[in-house]
Motif scaffolding. Sequence first.
Motif, PDB file in Angstrom:
ATOM      1  N   UNK A 184       9.310 -15.785  51.376  1.00 46.66           N
ATOM      2  CA  UNK A 184       9.849 -14.644  52.187  1.00 46.66           C
ATOM      3  C   UNK A 184      10.870 -15.337  53.175  1.00 46.66           C
ATOM      4  N   UNK A 185      11.879 -14.459  53.847  1.00 50.26           N
ATOM      5  CA  UNK A 185      12.627 -14.927  54.750  1.00 50.26           C
ATOM      6  C   UNK A 185      13.712 -16.020  54.038  1.00 50.26           C
ATOM      7  N   UNK A 186      13.706 -17.144  54.777  1.00 55.72           N
ATOM      8  CA  UNK A 186      14.523 -18.382  54.376  1.00 55.72           C
ATOM      9  C   UNK A 186      14.025 -18.730  53.006  1.00 55.72           C
ATOM     10  N   UNK A 187      12.832 -18.674  52.622  1.00 61.31           N
ATOM     11  CA  UNK A 187      12.322 -19.342  51.352  1.00 61.31           C
ATOM     12  C   UNK A 187      12.169 -18.288  50.221  1.00 61.31           C
ATOM     13  N   UNK A 188      12.765 -17.034  50.542  1.00 61.99           N
ATOM     14  CA  UNK A 188      12.765 -16.062  49.691  1.00 61.99           C
ATOM     15  C   UNK A 188      13.760 -16.579  48.481  1.00 61.99           C
ATOM     16  N   UNK A 189      14.983 -17.127  48.740  1.00 61.97           N
ATOM     17  CA  UNK A 189      16.089 -17.351  47.767  1.00 61.97           C
ATOM     18  C   UNK A 189      16.327 -18.813  47.516  1.00 61.97           C
ATOM     19  N   UNK A 190      15.231 -19.704  47.462  1.00 62.55           N
ATOM     20  CA  UNK A 190      15.228 -21.024  47.314  1.00 62.55           C
ATOM     21  C   UNK A 190      14.975 -21.198  45.828  1.00 62.55           C
ATOM     22  N   UNK A 191      15.681 -22.424  45.219  1.00 64.92           N
ATOM     23  CA  UNK A 191      15.428 -22.866  43.873  1.00 64.92           C
ATOM     24  C   UNK A 191      14.070 -23.205  43.771  1.00 64.92           C
ATOM     25  N   UNK A 192      13.530 -22.807  42.612  1.00 63.04           N
ATOM     26  CA  UNK A 192      11.995 -23.160  42.177  1.00 63.04           C
ATOM     27  C   UNK A 192      11.720 -23.248  40.754  1.00 63.04           C
ATOM     28  N   UNK A 193      10.837 -24.052  40.482  1.00 60.30           N
ATOM     29  CA  UNK A 193      10.397 -24.260  39.077  1.00 60.30           C
ATOM     30  C   UNK A 193       9.012 -24.670  38.569  1.00 60.30           C
ATOM     31  N   UNK A 194       8.592 -24.594  37.588  1.00 57.90           N
ATOM     32  CA  UNK A 194       7.230 -25.162  37.212  1.00 57.90           C
ATOM     33  C   UNK A 194       7.378 -26.102  35.854  1.00 57.90           C
ATOM     34  N   UNK A 195       7.463 -27.345  36.187  1.00 60.54           N
ATOM     35  CA  UNK A 195       7.827 -28.320  35.122  1.00 60.54           C
ATOM     36  C   UNK A 195       6.387 -28.453  34.194  1.00 60.54           C
ATOM     37  N   UNK A 196       5.547 -28.150  34.716  1.00 59.48           N
ATOM     38  CA  UNK A 196       4.170 -28.722  33.819  1.00 59.48           C
ATOM     39  C   UNK A 196       2.990 -27.946  34.158  1.00 59.48           C
ATOM     40  N   UNK A 197       2.103 -27.720  33.098  1.00 58.90           N
ATOM     41  CA  UNK A 197       0.911 -27.040  33.348  1.00 58.90           C
ATOM     42  C   UNK A 197      -0.234 -27.918  32.886  1.00 58.90           C
ATOM     43  N   UNK A 198      -1.181 -28.307  33.724  1.00 56.39           N
ATOM     44  CA  UNK A 198      -1.995 -29.378  33.782  1.00 56.39           C
ATOM     45  C   UNK A 198      -3.585 -28.679  33.606  1.00 56.39           C
ATOM     46  N   UNK A 199      -4.596 -29.455  33.063  1.00 54.47           N
ATOM     47  CA  UNK A 199      -5.889 -29.050  32.912  1.00 54.47           C
ATOM     48  C   UNK A 199      -6.297 -28.910  34.376  1.00 54.47           C
TER      49      UNK A 199
END
Length: 366
Positions: A260-275
Amino acid sequence: AAAAALTREGGEDAFRRLFRFYRQRDASDLRGVVDFTAPGGQVFRSQLSISSVSDQDAYRAGLQPVSQWKAYGLSGYPGFIFILNPFLPGCQRHWVKQCLKLYPEKPNVCNLDLHMAPEKTIDLWGQSKEQLRRKGSSKWEPRSLLEKLRWVTLGYHYNWDTKKYSANHHTPFPSDLAFLSEQVAAACGFRGFQAQAGILNYYHFDSSLGIHVDESELDHSRPLLSFSFGQSSIFLLGGLKREEAPTAMFMHSGDIMVMSGFSRLLYHAVPRVLPNPEGTALPSCLDQALSSDLPVGSVIEHSSDEDWQVCAKYLQSSRINMTVRQVLAEGQKFPEESGTDRKGQAPCEDSHHENSKAKRHKPNTV
């Protein structure tokens, strides 16, 4: 140390360099990843609006009383809240079952609609459950339709071509997920949040989610809610530009993120799924049975043993993520559209997911 060195380099697309680092490194080299189960460093305790959600409404949503939640923020990321698994015992199973059995049903839209006849995607659960239940450990076994599922859209269906939502491609948003989302949003200070659109992502151990920003909603004053179930993952949260190096953090089953707020429009990603870190087929929080005494008005339903066997088999190598958004502000309407709408069709099924076995496509900004 290697991740820290990449972070210090800065320069052009520091996010991409760290994405590749966590995508390719051995699972043992994860010292730079924030672990909210052992908070320290830039992690601080986040205050919640305890009075905004009654214990009864929390119970109805399958959640512990808000006073018992463990919520954290990150220095440098105002508006970001990480909630360690607040679900009551057994309640995660409901959302897993909904994401595999109910939510992929028509009229909701999924990636399989892009290259399969409509009659072939009507009952993915019914076509997959026996194959999943019998599935062994060999990776050469043919995949069921549920295992080929990559995304499902709910409510206002996102158009992957135009990167927009529209008034003329909308189906009713699931009432149980709306109620859960409203309680979590209220606890984080956003009373009156309306769950209007959802994107469900289905990951396997070879899956990742490309670098993007969720900016297509017309109202950015309301939070983005993210719920995770099943195996764990690394989540990267960056800045307003891709040149800014992201912070890596673990997400485990039951964890909730609020941007939300400032963090609402930040770049993000999921590079990896882990056990999951417990080293078991499923995290222990998914082994817990649901109480037989559910509160009046509960949105949580008991899963049959048969249904849960199918879900558990799926989750042994998979992770499910539900993201919920409010698209329009109160009283706001979509702008007039020209031309015809393509009803949320994506150019290819891997444009939102990145898969190590598939040709890489430029990630969408969704």
